[in-house]
Scaffold this motif. Structure first.
Motif, PDB file in Angstrom:
ATOM      1  N   LEU A 142       0.842  -1.198   0.000  1.00  0.00           N
ATOM      2  CA  LEU A 142       0.000   0.000   0.000  1.00  0.00           C
ATOM      3  C   LEU A 142       0.875   1.244   0.000  1.00  0.00           C
ATOM      4  N   ILE A 143       0.379   2.312  -0.613  1.00  0.00           N
ATOM      5  CA  ILE A 143       1.089   3.592  -0.544  1.00  0.00           C
ATOM      6  C   ILE A 143       1.129   4.023   0.916  1.00  0.00           C
ATOM      7  N   ALA A 144       2.319   4.357   1.403  1.00  0.00           N
ATOM      8  CA  ALA A 144       2.473   4.737   2.801  1.00  0.00           C
ATOM      9  C   ALA A 144       1.614   5.955   3.125  1.00  0.00           C
ATOM     10  N   SER A 145       1.089   5.990   4.324  1.00  0.00           N
ATOM     11  CA  SER A 145       0.216   7.080   4.733  1.00  0.00           C
ATOM     12  C   SER A 145       1.022   8.343   5.028  1.00  0.00           C
ATOM     13  N   GLY A 146       0.337   9.477   4.988  1.00  0.00           N
ATOM     14  CA  GLY A 146       0.952  10.739   5.360  1.00  0.00           C
ATOM     15  C   GLY A 146       1.732  11.423   4.257  1.00  0.00           C
ATOM     16  N   LEU A 147       1.680  10.914   3.032  1.00  0.00           N
ATOM     17  CA  LEU A 147       2.401  11.516   1.906  1.00  0.00           C
ATOM     18  C   LEU A 147       1.428  12.329   1.055  1.00  0.00           C
ATOM     19  N   GLU A 148       1.901  13.448   0.540  1.00  0.00           N
ATOM     20  CA  GLU A 148       1.050  14.319  -0.267  1.00  0.00           C
ATOM     21  C   GLU A 148       1.812  14.838  -1.483  1.00  0.00           C
ATOM     22  N   GLY A 149       1.057  15.305  -2.478  1.00  0.00           N
ATOM     23  CA  GLY A 149       1.646  15.951  -3.640  1.00  0.00           C
ATOM     24  C   GLY A 149       2.632  15.074  -4.386  1.00  0.00           C
ATOM     25  N   ALA A 150       3.813  15.669  -4.698  1.00  0.00           N
ATOM     26  CA  ALA A 150       4.829  14.952  -5.471  1.00  0.00           C
ATOM     27  C   ALA A 150       5.341  13.726  -4.723  1.00  0.00           C
ATOM     28  N   ASP A 151       5.418  13.803  -3.392  1.00  0.00           N
ATOM     29  CA  ASP A 151       5.878  12.653  -2.606  1.00  0.00           C
ATOM     30  C   ASP A 151       4.925  11.475  -2.768  1.00  0.00           C
ATOM     31  N   ARG A 152       3.637  11.747  -2.773  1.00  0.00           N
ATOM     32  CA  ARG A 152       2.667  10.670  -2.933  1.00  0.00           C
ATOM     33  C   ARG A 152       2.712  10.106  -4.356  1.00  0.00           C
ATOM     34  N   ASP A 153       2.870  10.965  -5.347  1.00  0.00           N
ATOM     35  CA  ASP A 153       2.973  10.488  -6.729  1.00  0.00           C
ATOM     36  C   ASP A 153       4.183   9.570  -6.894  1.00  0.00           C
ATOM     37  N   ASP A 154       5.311   9.973  -6.303  1.00  0.00           N
ATOM     38  CA  ASP A 154       6.516   9.148  -6.377  1.00  0.00           C
ATOM     39  C   ASP A 154       6.311   7.832  -5.639  1.00  0.00           C
ATOM     40  N   ALA A 155       5.676   7.899  -4.473  1.00  0.00           N
ATOM     41  CA  ALA A 155       5.416   6.686  -3.706  1.00  0.00           C
ATOM     42  C   ALA A 155       4.482   5.747  -4.463  1.00  0.00           C
ATOM     43  N   SER A 156       3.508   6.312  -5.184  1.00  0.00           N
ATOM     44  CA  SER A 156       2.589   5.479  -5.969  1.00  0.00           C
ATOM     45  C   SER A 156       3.346   4.725  -7.055  1.00  0.00           C
ATOM     46  N   SER A 157       4.276   5.418  -7.728  1.00  0.00           N
ATOM     47  CA  SER A 157       5.074   4.768  -8.765  1.00  0.00           C
ATOM     48  C   SER A 157       5.943   3.661  -8.173  1.00  0.00           C
ATOM     49  N   GLN A 158       6.564   3.949  -7.030  1.00  0.00           N
ATOM     50  CA  GLN A 158       7.404   2.939  -6.389  1.00  0.00           C
ATOM     51  C   GLN A 158       6.577   1.743  -5.922  1.00  0.00           C
ATOM     52  N   THR A 159       5.389   2.004  -5.406  1.00  0.00           N
ATOM     53  CA  THR A 159       4.530   0.918  -4.940  1.00  0.00           C
ATOM     54  C   THR A 159       4.155  -0.015  -6.076  1.00  0.00           C
ATOM     55  N   ASP A 160       3.855   0.531  -7.251  1.00  0.00           N
ATOM     56  CA  ASP A 160       3.547  -0.313  -8.409  1.00  0.00           C
ATOM     57  C   ASP A 160       4.719  -1.219  -8.751  1.00  0.00           C
ATOM     58  N   LYS A 161       5.940  -0.683  -8.691  1.00  0.00           N
ATOM     59  CA  LYS A 161       7.130  -1.490  -8.973  1.00  0.00           C
ATOM     60  C   LYS A 161       7.332  -2.574  -7.919  1.00  0.00           C
ATOM     61  N   ILE A 162       7.080  -2.217  -6.669  1.00  0.00           N
ATOM     62  CA  ILE A 162       7.267  -3.176  -5.576  1.00  0.00           C
ATOM     63  C   ILE A 162       6.264  -4.323  -5.694  1.00  0.00           C
ATOM     64  N   VAL A 163       5.009  -4.002  -6.003  1.00  0.00           N
ATOM     65  CA  VAL A 163       4.000  -5.049  -6.192  1.00  0.00           C
ATOM     66  C   VAL A 163       4.430  -6.011  -7.299  1.00  0.00           C
ATOM     67  N   SER A 164       4.844  -5.445  -8.431  1.00  0.00           N
ATOM     68  CA  SER A 164       5.259  -6.289  -9.555  1.00  0.00           C
ATOM     69  C   SER A 164       6.438  -7.170  -9.161  1.00  0.00           C
ATOM     70  N   TYR A 165       7.410  -6.598  -8.467  1.00  0.00           N
ATOM     71  CA  TYR A 165       8.607  -7.360  -8.107  1.00  0.00           C
ATOM     72  C   TYR A 165       8.259  -8.509  -7.164  1.00  0.00           C
ATOM     73  N   PHE A 166       7.527  -8.229  -6.114  1.00  0.00           N
ATOM     74  CA  PHE A 166       7.258  -9.257  -5.114  1.00  0.00           C
ATOM     75  C   PHE A 166       6.397 -10.395  -5.648  1.00  0.00           C
TER      76      PHE A 166
END
Length: 227
Positions: A142-166
């Motif tokens: 899951l996208i970590a809580s407490g992130l907003e704006g560009a930080d959340r967008d970056d976290a969303s991209s990283q989360t997609d990669k992490i899901v695919s990898y695992f």
């Protein structure tokens, strides 16, 4: 003739079922079951240099149920839960554990295992267990809580990669081996401890250039068994 034989077999079976000792059989089955609760310290070692934070040492809770075929042999199903944070830096091609202040993805893991258990009694009150079998780390990312704006967008991209990898290439498959000791508290309750290791066998076929400790899991825990 085969149809006639099959017909009479079904009839005889239907006549016999009401007279079978169903209650006794059910009682015998449950007599061979035992339940356990476990609290562990889970270590996820990593060696990613400046890309990662210190190796996570996490609290983990779980439980299990086992069926005894003999005094010395049982089959056990266990489920352990943990949670930690990950990121997916551009400089490496795999997820890296992060401290909470650097978080991108919250990973909630549930490790489901099926183990064959060998048991040996040292005394009437002390029992050794040695076990192993297949296990799967079923990770919810899951996208970590407490992130907003560009930080959340970056976290969303990283989360997609992490899901695919695992979830690709069998990276969820983690055979487990362990050893434990039980001490009799009462006739129905045992208390003890366990040491376990999960093996990242997916490294045998993915062909990745990973650090040697990447993917390993180790745990030390306390266990209470109800029988």
């Amino acid at each position: 003739m085969r149809r006639i034989a099959a017909f009479f077999s079904v009839v005889l079976l239907g006549m016999a079922i009401p007279h079978l000792p169903a209650v006794s059989a059910a009682e015998g089955f449950f007599d061979n079951l035992s339940w356990s609760l476990q609290a562990s310290m889970l270590i996820i070692p990593e060696d990613n240099g400046l890309e990662g934070d210190p190796s996570p040492i996490l609290g983990s809770m779980g439980g299990g149920v086992s069926y005894s075929f003999y005094d010395f042999f049982a089959l056990e199903v266990t489920l352990d839960f943990y949670g930690t944070h990950y990121g997916f830096p551009d400089s490496v091609d795999w997820p890296v554990p992060y401290a909470i202040e650097n978080r991108s993805t919250l990973v909630i893991g549930s490790i489901l295992g099926v183990q064959a258990v060998y048991r040996a009694n040292f005394t009437d009150k002390i029992r050794l267990r040695v076990y192993g079998g297949p296990a799967a780390d079923l990770r919810l990312c899951l996208i970590a809580s407490g992130l907003e704006g560009a930080d959340r967008d970056d976290a969303s991209s990283q989360t997609d990669k992490i899901v695919s990898y695992f979830w690709e290439k069998g990276r969820w498959f983690y055979p487990v081996a362990g050893v434990g000791m039980d001490f009799t508290v009462t006739e129905k309750i045992l208390a003890g401890f366990d040491l376990r290791a999960w093996f990242p066998v997916y490294k045998l076929w993915t062909g990745e250039d990973l650090p040697g400790v990447e993917g390993w899991r180790f745990a030390a825990g306390l266990r209470v068994t109800f029988r």
